[in-house]
Design an enzyme around this catalytic site. Structure first.
Site, mmCIF file in Angstrom:
data_model
loop_
_atom_site.group_PDB
_atom_site.id
_atom_site.type_symbol
_atom_site.label_atom_id
_atom_site.label_comp_id
_atom_site.label_asym_id
_atom_site.label_seq_id
_atom_site.Cartn_x
_atom_site.Cartn_y
_atom_site.Cartn_z
ATOM 1 N N LYS A 188 45.567 37.441 42.052
ATOM 2 C CA LYS A 188 44.665 37.928 40.909
ATOM 3 C C LYS A 188 45.034 37.090 39.754
ATOM 4 O O LYS A 188 45.879 37.437 38.989
ATOM 5 C CB LYS A 188 45.047 39.420 40.718
ATOM 6 C CG LYS A 188 44.470 40.109 39.638
ATOM 7 C CD LYS A 188 43.072 40.902 40.026
ATOM 8 C CE LYS A 188 42.541 41.712 38.931
ATOM 9 N NZ LYS A 188 41.382 42.336 39.423
ATOM 10 N N GLU A 217 41.222 37.429 44.083
ATOM 11 C CA GLU A 217 40.482 38.667 43.530
ATOM 12 C C GLU A 217 40.169 38.344 42.206
ATOM 13 O O GLU A 217 41.151 38.190 41.266
ATOM 14 C CB GLU A 217 41.248 39.891 43.753
ATOM 15 C CG GLU A 217 40.233 40.979 43.400
ATOM 16 C CD GLU A 217 40.864 42.461 43.558
ATOM 17 O OE1 GLU A 217 40.367 43.585 42.992
ATOM 18 O OE2 GLU A 217 42.172 42.571 43.717
ATOM 19 N N GLY A 258 36.058 42.946 37.994
ATOM 20 C CA GLY A 258 34.687 43.462 38.044
ATOM 21 C C GLY A 258 33.517 42.558 38.683
ATOM 22 O O GLY A 258 33.659 42.250 39.943
#
Length: 211
Positions: free
Chosen positions: A34, A102, A105
């Site tokens: 992430k 990832e 939003g």
């Protein structure tokens, strides 16, 4: 770097993108990254949630390039924290095996006041899985997201739906968007690593994510 890099993005926030990313990373025994974590939920960071749900070893969980305190769009969270997001720090990490990245939003969430996640996806030149909910409004959000990715030349593996079955909406999105329907992850209660593993295996084909 060996193995495939797959970007998991979504049509919105809070739609199950992290749960799907955990299922995919676990099924592929992939590394997970992430790049920017903005805010920390009560159950930890997204990487910590993925680690629990995917059952991946700790060395498969890559550190965020930036961990910001405020749960909002990264461009604003960085400004609140007096941090300048440097795109050079977002270069793809070198790992041995598959890598699941990832986003945060939706696809047009700003990373800075100049670039969006979709712009960064284009820089990475890796295929995207678009995670979409199945509830009201998903056709519009999904087709807009697909259009934004295509305009930037981002390749798509397809759409992964999350939620209760909605046959018409799912079929309409994939037909009008001309994208592959990867499958649908049902809502799981309780959400456990074993339940997630079984649900992913029952509803998705690993060959759809192969190089």
């Amino acid at each position: 770097m060996t193995g495939r890099t797959i970007i998991v993005t979504g049509t919105d926030t809070g739609i199950g993108k992290t749960v799907f990313a955990a299922a995919l990373a676990g099924a592929l025994s992939a590394h997970y990254w992430k790049p920017v974590q903005a805010g920390v939920e009560a159950d930890g960071t997204d990487a910590e949630r993925v680690a629990r749900l995917a059952g991946l070893p700790s060395d498969h969980m890559l550190s965020e390039a930036y961990r910001l305190t405020t749960p909002c769009s990264p461009h604003l969270a960085a400004e609140i924290d007096s941090v300048v997001l440097d795109p050079a720090r977002l270069a793809l990490p070198q790992v041995d095996g598959p890598l699941v990245i990832e986003g945060a939003g939706g696809v047009l969430v700003p990373l800075t006041r100049q670039i969006t996640y979709a712009d960064q996806f284009a820089q990475w030149q890796a295929p995207v899985v678009l995670v979409a909910r199945t509830t009201l409004g998903t056709i519009n959000h999904s087709l807009l997201s697909i259009e934004a990715l295509r305009r930037r030349g981002v390749s798509m593996l397809g759409v992964a739906f999350v939620g209760d079955a909605n046959e018409d909406s799912e079929a309409t999105i994939c037909a009008m968007g001309e994208v592959h329907r990867l499958g649908r992850l049902p809502m799981l209660a309780p959400l456990t690593p074993e339940a997630l593993r079984v649900a992913f295996a029952a509803n998705f084909r690993l060959e759809d994510f192969a190089p």
